[in-house]
Structures are given as structure tokens and as C-alpha cells.
Design an enzyme around this catalytic site. Structure first.
Site, PDB file in Angstrom:
ATOM      1  N   TYR A  11       0.833  -1.223   0.000  1.00 25.86           N
ATOM      2  CA  TYR A  11       0.000   0.000   0.000  1.00 25.86           C
ATOM      3  C   TYR A  11       0.865   1.270   0.000  1.00 25.86           C
ATOM      4  CZ  TYR A  11      -3.305   3.430   1.974  1.00 25.86           C
ATOM      5  OH  TYR A  11      -4.067   4.545   2.225  1.00 25.86           O
ATOM      6  N   ASN A  32       7.917 -10.013  -1.899  1.00 27.46           N
ATOM      7  CA  ASN A  32       7.639 -11.450  -2.038  1.00 27.46           C
ATOM      8  C   ASN A  32       6.146 -11.716  -2.273  1.00 27.46           C
ATOM      9  OD1 ASN A  32       6.506 -10.935   0.411  1.00 27.46           O
ATOM     10  ND2 ASN A  32       7.592 -12.540   1.538  1.00 27.46           N
ATOM     11  N   LEU A  33       5.380 -10.653  -2.487  1.00 27.71           N
ATOM     12  CA  LEU A  33       3.947 -10.752  -2.813  1.00 27.71           C
ATOM     13  C   LEU A  33       3.105 -11.360  -1.695  1.00 27.71           C
ATOM     14  CD1 LEU A  33       3.921 -11.888  -6.581  1.00 27.71           C
ATOM     15  CD2 LEU A  33       4.046  -9.589  -5.649  1.00 27.71           C
ATOM     16  N   LYS A  84       1.928  -6.528   9.270  1.00 29.05           N
ATOM     17  CA  LYS A  84       1.432  -5.318   9.956  1.00 29.05           C
ATOM     18  C   LYS A  84       0.085  -5.476  10.673  1.00 29.05           C
ATOM     19  CE  LYS A  84      -1.081  -3.515   6.003  1.00 29.05           C
ATOM     20  NZ  LYS A  84      -1.560  -2.384   5.262  1.00 29.05           N
ATOM     21  N   SER A 124       5.882   3.273  13.266  1.00 32.31           N
ATOM     22  CA  SER A 124       4.449   3.483  13.435  1.00 32.31           C
ATOM     23  C   SER A 124       4.162   4.241  14.725  1.00 32.31           C
ATOM     24  CB  SER A 124       3.769   2.108  13.499  1.00 32.31           C
ATOM     25  OG  SER A 124       2.453   2.228  13.931  1.00 32.31           O
ATOM     26  N   TYR A 148       3.384  -6.598  17.344  1.00 31.93           N
ATOM     27  CA  TYR A 148       3.690  -5.823  16.132  1.00 31.93           C
ATOM     28  C   TYR A 148       4.435  -4.533  16.509  1.00 31.93           C
ATOM     29  CZ  TYR A 148       2.914  -2.378  12.456  1.00 31.93           C
ATOM     30  OH  TYR A 148       3.105  -1.385  11.529  1.00 31.93           O
ATOM     31  N   LYS A 152       8.416  -2.956  15.803  1.00 27.52           N
ATOM     32  CA  LYS A 152       8.749  -1.621  15.280  1.00 27.52           C
ATOM     33  C   LYS A 152       9.756  -0.937  16.208  1.00 27.52           C
ATOM     34  CE  LYS A 152       6.428  -1.605  11.536  1.00 27.52           C
ATOM     35  NZ  LYS A 152       7.163  -1.767  10.291  1.00 27.52           N
ATOM     36  N   LEU A 199     -10.215   0.978   9.703  1.00 27.75           N
ATOM     37  CA  LEU A 199     -11.486   1.664   9.482  1.00 27.75           C
ATOM     38  C   LEU A 199     -11.773   1.981   8.008  1.00 27.75           C
ATOM     39  CD1 LEU A 199     -13.984   3.063  10.622  1.00 27.75           C
ATOM     40  CD2 LEU A 199     -12.574   5.069  11.093  1.00 27.75           C
TER      41      LEU A 199
HETATM   42  P1  NAD Z   1       1.557  -3.726   2.990  1.00 27.58           P
HETATM   43  O1  NAD Z   1       1.331  -5.041   3.625  1.00 27.58           O
HETATM   44  O2  NAD Z   1       0.553  -3.205   2.031  1.00 27.58           O
HETATM   45  O3  NAD Z   1       2.976  -3.706   2.267  1.00 27.58           O
HETATM   46  C1  NAD Z   1       4.073  -4.474   2.694  1.00 27.58           C
HETATM   47  C2  NAD Z   1       4.691  -5.110   1.469  1.00 27.58           C
HETATM   48  O4  NAD Z   1       5.833  -5.859   1.888  1.00 27.58           O
HETATM   49  C3  NAD Z   1       3.759  -6.087   0.755  1.00 27.58           C
HETATM   50  O5  NAD Z   1       3.781  -5.842  -0.635  1.00 27.58           O
HETATM   51  C4  NAD Z   1       4.341  -7.476   1.076  1.00 27.58           C
HETATM   52  O6  NAD Z   1       4.101  -8.396   0.043  1.00 27.58           O
HETATM   53  C5  NAD Z   1       5.811  -7.134   1.262  1.00 27.58           C
HETATM   54  N1  NAD Z   1       6.550  -8.028   2.155  1.00 27.58           N
HETATM   55  C6  NAD Z   1       6.203  -8.409   3.408  1.00 27.58           C
HETATM   56  N2  NAD Z   1       7.139  -9.232   3.916  1.00 27.58           N
HETATM   57  C7  NAD Z   1       8.122  -9.339   2.980  1.00 27.58           C
HETATM   58  C8  NAD Z   1       9.349 -10.038   2.913  1.00 27.58           C
HETATM   59  N3  NAD Z   1       9.778 -10.816   3.919  1.00 27.58           N
HETATM   60  N4  NAD Z   1      10.102  -9.922   1.810  1.00 27.58           N
HETATM   61  C9  NAD Z   1       9.694  -9.155   0.764  1.00 27.58           C
HETATM   62  N5  NAD Z   1       8.536  -8.492   0.762  1.00 27.58           N
HETATM   63  C10 NAD Z   1       7.754  -8.571   1.866  1.00 27.58           C
HETATM   64  O7  NAD Z   1       1.769  -2.669   4.186  1.00 27.58           O
HETATM   65  P2  NAD Z   1       1.743  -1.082   4.146  1.00 27.58           P
HETATM   66  O8  NAD Z   1       0.458  -0.637   4.727  1.00 27.58           O
HETATM   67  O9  NAD Z   1       2.188  -0.608   2.844  1.00 27.58           O
HETATM   68  O10 NAD Z   1       2.851  -0.793   5.240  1.00 27.58           O
HETATM   69  C11 NAD Z   1       4.213  -0.643   4.876  1.00 27.58           C
HETATM   70  C12 NAD Z   1       5.030  -0.528   6.153  1.00 27.58           C
HETATM   71  O11 NAD Z   1       4.543   0.555   6.930  1.00 27.58           O
HETATM   72  C13 NAD Z   1       4.948  -1.768   7.038  1.00 27.58           C
HETATM   73  O12 NAD Z   1       6.227  -1.995   7.590  1.00 27.58           O
HETATM   74  C14 NAD Z   1       3.965  -1.361   8.117  1.00 27.58           C
HETATM   75  O13 NAD Z   1       4.225  -2.036   9.322  1.00 27.58           O
HETATM   76  C15 NAD Z   1       4.248   0.131   8.248  1.00 27.58           C
HETATM   77  N6  NAD Z   1       3.110   0.897   8.744  1.00 27.58           N
HETATM   78  C16 NAD Z   1       1.888   0.782   8.107  1.00 27.58           C
HETATM   79  C17 NAD Z   1       0.809   1.509   8.597  1.00 27.58           C
HETATM   80  C18 NAD Z   1      -0.548   1.373   7.964  1.00 27.58           C
HETATM   81  O14 NAD Z   1      -1.548   1.728   8.615  1.00 27.58           O
HETATM   82  N7  NAD Z   1      -0.660   0.907   6.729  1.00 27.58           N
HETATM   83  C19 NAD Z   1       0.970   2.372   9.704  1.00 27.58           C
HETATM   84  C20 NAD Z   1       2.219   2.462  10.291  1.00 27.58           C
HETATM   85  C21 NAD Z   1       3.291   1.730   9.812  1.00 27.58           C
HETATM   86  C1  WQD Z   2      -9.176   3.741  13.647  1.00 25.59           C
HETATM   87  C2  WQD Z   2     -10.369   4.072  14.522  1.00 25.59           C
HETATM   88  C3  WQD Z   2     -11.106   2.242  15.892  1.00 25.59           C
HETATM   89  C4  WQD Z   2     -12.365  -0.258  12.489  1.00 25.59           C
HETATM   90  C5  WQD Z   2      -3.942   0.759  13.374  1.00 25.59           C
HETATM   91  C6  WQD Z   2      -2.771   0.070  14.003  1.00 25.59           C
HETATM   92  C7  WQD Z   2      -1.574   0.988  13.998  1.00 25.59           C
HETATM   93  C8  WQD Z   2      -1.281   1.497  12.586  1.00 25.59           C
HETATM   94  C9  WQD Z   2      -2.493   2.090  11.953  1.00 25.59           C
HETATM   95  C10 WQD Z   2       0.347   0.047  11.599  1.00 25.59           C
HETATM   96  C11 WQD Z   2     -10.264   3.518  15.941  1.00 25.59           C
HETATM   97  C12 WQD Z   2     -12.174   2.599  14.891  1.00 25.59           C
HETATM   98  C13 WQD Z   2     -11.874   0.751  13.301  1.00 25.59           C
HETATM   99  C14 WQD Z   2     -13.755  -0.542  12.510  1.00 25.59           C
HETATM  100  C15 WQD Z   2     -14.072   1.222  14.118  1.00 25.59           C
HETATM  101  N1  WQD Z   2      -0.849   0.449  11.720  1.00 25.59           N
HETATM  102  N2  WQD Z   2     -12.703   1.483  14.094  1.00 25.59           N
HETATM  103  N3  WQD Z   2     -14.545   0.213  13.338  1.00 25.59           N
HETATM  104  O1  WQD Z   2      -6.279   1.130  15.424  1.00 25.59           O
HETATM  105  O2  WQD Z   2      -5.807   3.588  15.082  1.00 25.59           O
HETATM  106  O3  WQD Z   2      -4.282   1.920  14.120  1.00 25.59           O
HETATM  107  O4  WQD Z   2      -3.584   1.158  12.026  1.00 25.59           O
HETATM  108  O5  WQD Z   2       1.339   0.442  12.158  1.00 25.59           O
HETATM  109  O6  WQD Z   2      -0.527   0.235  14.489  1.00 25.59           O
HETATM  110  O7  WQD Z   2      -3.116  -0.274  15.328  1.00 25.59           O
HETATM  111  O8  WQD Z   2      -6.510   2.206  13.115  1.00 25.59           O
HETATM  112  O9  WQD Z   2      -8.129   2.084  11.290  1.00 25.59           O
HETATM  113  O10 WQD Z   2      -7.992   0.153  12.919  1.00 25.59           O
HETATM  114  O11 WQD Z   2      -8.946   2.329  13.672  1.00 25.59           O
HETATM  115  O12 WQD Z   2     -14.826   1.861  14.840  1.00 25.59           O
HETATM  116  O13 WQD Z   2     -14.260  -1.457  11.833  1.00 25.59           O
HETATM  117  O14 WQD Z   2     -11.537   3.463  13.969  1.00 25.59           O
HETATM  118  O15 WQD Z   2     -11.673   1.899  17.130  1.00 25.59           O
HETATM  119  O16 WQD Z   2     -10.866   4.453  16.789  1.00 25.59           O
HETATM  120  P1  WQD Z   2      -5.778   2.205  14.571  1.00 25.59           P
HETATM  121  P2  WQD Z   2      -7.896   1.614  12.681  1.00 25.59           P
END
Ligand code: NAD
Ligand code: WQD
Length: 340
Positions: A11, A32-33, A84, A124, A148, A152, A199
Site C-alpha cells: 500500500y 515477495n507478494l 502489519k 508506526s 507488532y 517496530k 477503518l
Molecule cells: P503492505 O502489507 O501493504 O505492504 C508491505 C509489502 O511488503 C507487501 O507488498 C508485502 O508483500 C511485502 N513483504 C512483506 N514481507 C516481505 C518479505 N519478507 N520480503 C519481501 N517483501 C515482503 O503494508 P503497508 O500498509 O504498505 O505498510 C508498509 C510498512 O509501513 C509496514 O512496515 C507497516 O508495518 C508500516 N506501517 C503501516 C501503517 C498502515 O496503517 N498501513 C501504519 C504504520 C506503519
Molecule cells: C481507527 C479508529 C477504531 C475499524 C492501526 C494500528 C496501527 C497502525 C495504523 C500500523 C479507531 C475505529 C476501526 C472498525 C471502528 N498500523 N474502528 N470500526 O487502530 O488507530 O491503528 O492502524 O502500524 O498500528 O493499530 O486504526 O483504522 O484500525 O482504527 O470503529 O471497523 O476506527 O476503534 O478508533 P488504529 P484503525
């Protein structure tokens, strides 16, 4: 710059690859998809300005990774790859420790061997847990509430130790708040497997009629309407933050932590209302029990990123909702159809 992007088909990685390519950087993706598909690559190539290389490599496969570093000389790495899902990490902590830590250690070892010492890491806001009072600054205490988040924080500590041991390392630890939205073209966005945990993807599936209603997790939090408040940030703003971080690392060694958020908090009901208004759709919802582990309010103080990276989020909640909906609506279409 020649930039290796781990997890570049995911993403946030896919949007960042487009942004980097548009700014003239040469991108090399390894993925690695496990949570993405190859079709994303075609879309990144369509949207970016320069050819991009893709290597199907698992970061847990040290030999394959070594080969990547033998074939290309990178200037910097952006490390998105990892697992994640918070709930899954609570059920299967060993998977998360193995996956997120081993892959990062493998990557760092290869970077060190190849003398590539600039790294942007996806951390994060989850590392702040439930201790801090918003707006949260980077020096707020950390408090880990799930495996998780622990992975981080552990990687952040590894990178800090590395920078202390060798003054040539430059690392940016980017603590994202709540990324939502999609590329304005509707060609890239978030596409979680199974039932969405977060959400926005759940809400867009309700809007589409794929799910009957949205469950709101609790309405008696100490917030303006009782529902949880978060700092939603447009994924394109986040992508731009990574480009700024890379530029920053050119002139700054050491390990540097930055919050990437909009600095504004919106409740679940605020998000639903905005989504309904800008997209002219109705979102049925029900109030259900709180989700264990959720906190009432979280939003960033991102003034350090503004000061030092020259970055700030510019896209508002309405734009996030419009772009997320455009993406969801076009999801089943093939790439060619979407381009018509
Ligand atoms: P995502 O799952 O969409 O993307 C991660 C990508 O990494 C995927 O394409 C997956 O196939 C690839 N991948 C996973 N393990 C792998 C491996 N061992 N080797 C090669 N490829 C691998 O996640 P995202 O939402 O794009 O998040 C990216 C990063 O940001 C993650 O590290 C996540 O923890 C962090 N992050 C995400 C959020 C969020 O809400 N999306 C918030 C905070 C931090
Ligand atoms: C947002 C708000 C829920 C779903 C998570 C991870 C965090 C980071 C970002 C990776 C909250 C409410 C949610 C639903 C709801 N990811 N909610 N109904 O929990 O803030 O953060 O994603 O690092 O580590 O914990 O995000 O989108 O799940 O929730 O009411 O079906 O929406 O309670 O208030 P969150 P979220």
C-alpha cells in the site's frame, strides 16, 4: 538517487515508488507478494516517469538478497516490507518477531556489506501506545501494547545502535499515524486480504455494499462525540514525506525520528460524515463494544518533520475520502480497463 524499496508493491510502498519515480529517482523494488500482487507493478510503471525494476525476493532469503546487492549499487533503501496486522501479531507473536526482525537484520547486513548506509524505515505511531497525551511529539514516552509494535520499536533501537556504532549510517525512523486514501488516478490503493482490520477499507467496502454495515468500536470515549479520534494522513502526503526524508539523509548522519501525521484528530463519526458528504453515499453503522487495545485519542505533533524535512501534510479529510472511494469503486477492473 538509486533507491531500493522493500515491500514496494504494498500500500504505502507503491505510492512512494510512484512519487520517487516522478521526482526522477531510479527505483528497484523487492517484494515477495505476501500481501500484494504483481498487477500493482504495472500500475506503478504506468504512473511513474521512469522504468522501475522488480525483483521477487523474500527478505528472509539472505542469499537472494545478497544477490540483489551484488547486481545493483544503491544509494539508499526504503524499508516497508513486513507484516502489519496487530491482532495477528497478538495471536502469533513468533511469526511477527521472526518475520519483521529477521528480514530487517538480513537487509542491514547486506547494506553494510555493500556499504549502503542510508535507510528510511517504516515505523508506526503504535510505538506510543497509550501513555502519551496528544499532540504527540517524537520525545513522548513509548509504550508497547502488542508484538507488532514491539517489532517496530526493536527495529528503531537496532537502527539507533547502528548509527551510534558507525557515524556513516543515516537513518530516518518515520512514525506514521493513520494512512488512508489512494492515488488520485484510482489505480493504486489499499487492498487488504479478507476482512479489513482498519477503518477506511472497511468503510469503503460498506459503501460498495460488500459489507452490510460498519461496526463502530465504542461511543463512550472521552472525545467530542464518544468515538475514537485518530490522525488520518493521505497516503500521497506520506509518500512525499519519504522523498523528503531521503533528501534529508544526504546531509544528515545518525538516526532521526519523525512523526508523519496531519496534526489533526478526527473521530470515527467525523470520518463517516465526511465520506458520506463528499461521495454522496450512505454508510449504515452500528455501535458495538470497544475493540480491546484501542485508545481514545491519537494525533501527531509533526512540527519536527516540517522544520527539518520541510514536509507537511497538505491533503484534507475530504480528499482522503474521495480518493479512497474512487479506488474502491474501480477495484475489480483490470488495469487496461481502468486506463480506458
Ligand atoms: P503492505 O502489507 O501493504 O505492504 C508491505 C509489502 O511488503 C507487501 O507488498 C508485502 O508483500 C511485502 N513483504 C512483506 N514481507 C516481505 C518479505 N519478507 N520480503 C519481501 N517483501 C515482503 O503494508 P503497508 O500498509 O504498505 O505498510 C508498509 C510498512 O509501513 C509496514 O512496515 C507497516 O508495518 C508500516 N506501517 C503501516 C501503517 C498502515 O496503517 N498501513 C501504519 C504504520 C506503519
Ligand atoms: C481507527 C479508529 C477504531 C475499524 C492501526 C494500528 C496501527 C497502525 C495504523 C500500523 C479507531 C475505529 C476501526 C472498525 C471502528 N498500523 N474502528 N470500526 O487502530 O488507530 O491503528 O492502524 O502500524 O498500528 O493499530 O486504526 O483504522 O484500525 O482504527 O470503529 O471497523 O476506527 O476503534 O478508533 P488504529 P484503525
Amino acid at each position: 538517487m538509486k533507491v531500493l524499496i522493500t515491500g514496494g508493491l504494498g500500500y504505502i510502498g507503491s505510492h512512494t515508488a510512484v512519487e520517487l519515480s516522478s521526482k526522477g529517482h531510479e527505483c528497484f523494488i523487492v517484494d515477495n507478494l505476501i500481501n500484494s500482487n504483481r498487477d500493482v507493478f504495472n500500475r506503478i510503471e504506468m504512473l511513474g516517469k521512469h522504468p522501475i525494476s522488480l525483483m521477487m525476493v523474500d527478505l528472509l532469503d539472505q542469499k537472494a538478497l545478497a544477490d540483489v546487492f551484488r547486481r545493483f549499487k544503491f544509494d539508499a533503501v526504503i524499508h516497508f516490507a513486513g507484516l502489519k496486522a496487530v491482532g495477528e501479531s497478538v495471536k502469533n507473536p513468533l511469526l511477527y518477531y521472526e518475520h519483521n526482525l529477521m528480514s530487517t537484520l538480513n537487509l542491514l547486513k547486506e547494506m553494510k556489506k555493500a556499504n549502503v548506509k542510508k535507510l528510511v524505515f517504516s515505523s508506526s505511531a503504535t510505538v506510543y501506545g497509550d501513555l502519551s497525551t496528544p499532540p504527540i511529539t517524537e520525545d513522548a514516552p513509548t509504550s508497547i501494547i502488542n508484538p507488532y509494535g514491539q517489532t517496530k520499536l526493536m527495529v528503531e533501537e537496532i537502527l539507533t545502535d547502528l548509527a551510534q556504532s558507525d557515524p556513516e549510517w543515516s537513518t530516518a525512523l518515520l512514525r506514521y499515524f493513520n494512512p488512508i486514501g489512494a492515488h488520485p488516478s484510482g489505480l493504486l490503493g489499499e487492498n487488504p486480504n479478507g476482512i479489513p482490520n482498519n477503518l477506511m477499507p472497511y468503510l469503503t467496502q460498506v459503501a460498495k455494499g460488500k459489507r452490510e454495515y460498519l461496526s463502530i468500536f465504542g461511543n463512550d470515549y472521552p472525545t467530542h462525540d464518544g468515538t475514537g479520534v485518530r490522525d488520518y494522513i493521505h497516503v500521497m502526503d506520506l509518500a512525499e514525506g519519504h522523498v523528503k526524508a531521503l533528501i534529508y539523509l544526504e546531509n544528515n548522519t545518525g538516526a532521526h525520528t519523525f512523526n508523519l501525521g496531519s496534526g489533526r484528530g478526527y473521530s470515527v463519526l467525523d470520518l463517516i460524515k465526511t465520506f458520506e458528504e463528499v461521495n454522496n453515499v450512505h454508510i449504515p453503522y452500528r455501535i458495538v463494544d470497544k475493540r480491546p487495545g484501542d485508545i481514545a485519542v491519537s494525533y501527531a505533533d509533526s512540527s519536527k518533520a516540517e522544520r527539518e524535512l520541510g514536509w507537511r501534510a497538505t491533503r484534507g479529510l475530504g480528499e482522503m475520502c474521495e480518493d479512497a472511494w474512487r479506488w474502491e469503486k474501480g477495484l475489480e477492473k483490470s488495469v487496461d480497463k481502468t486506463m480506458e
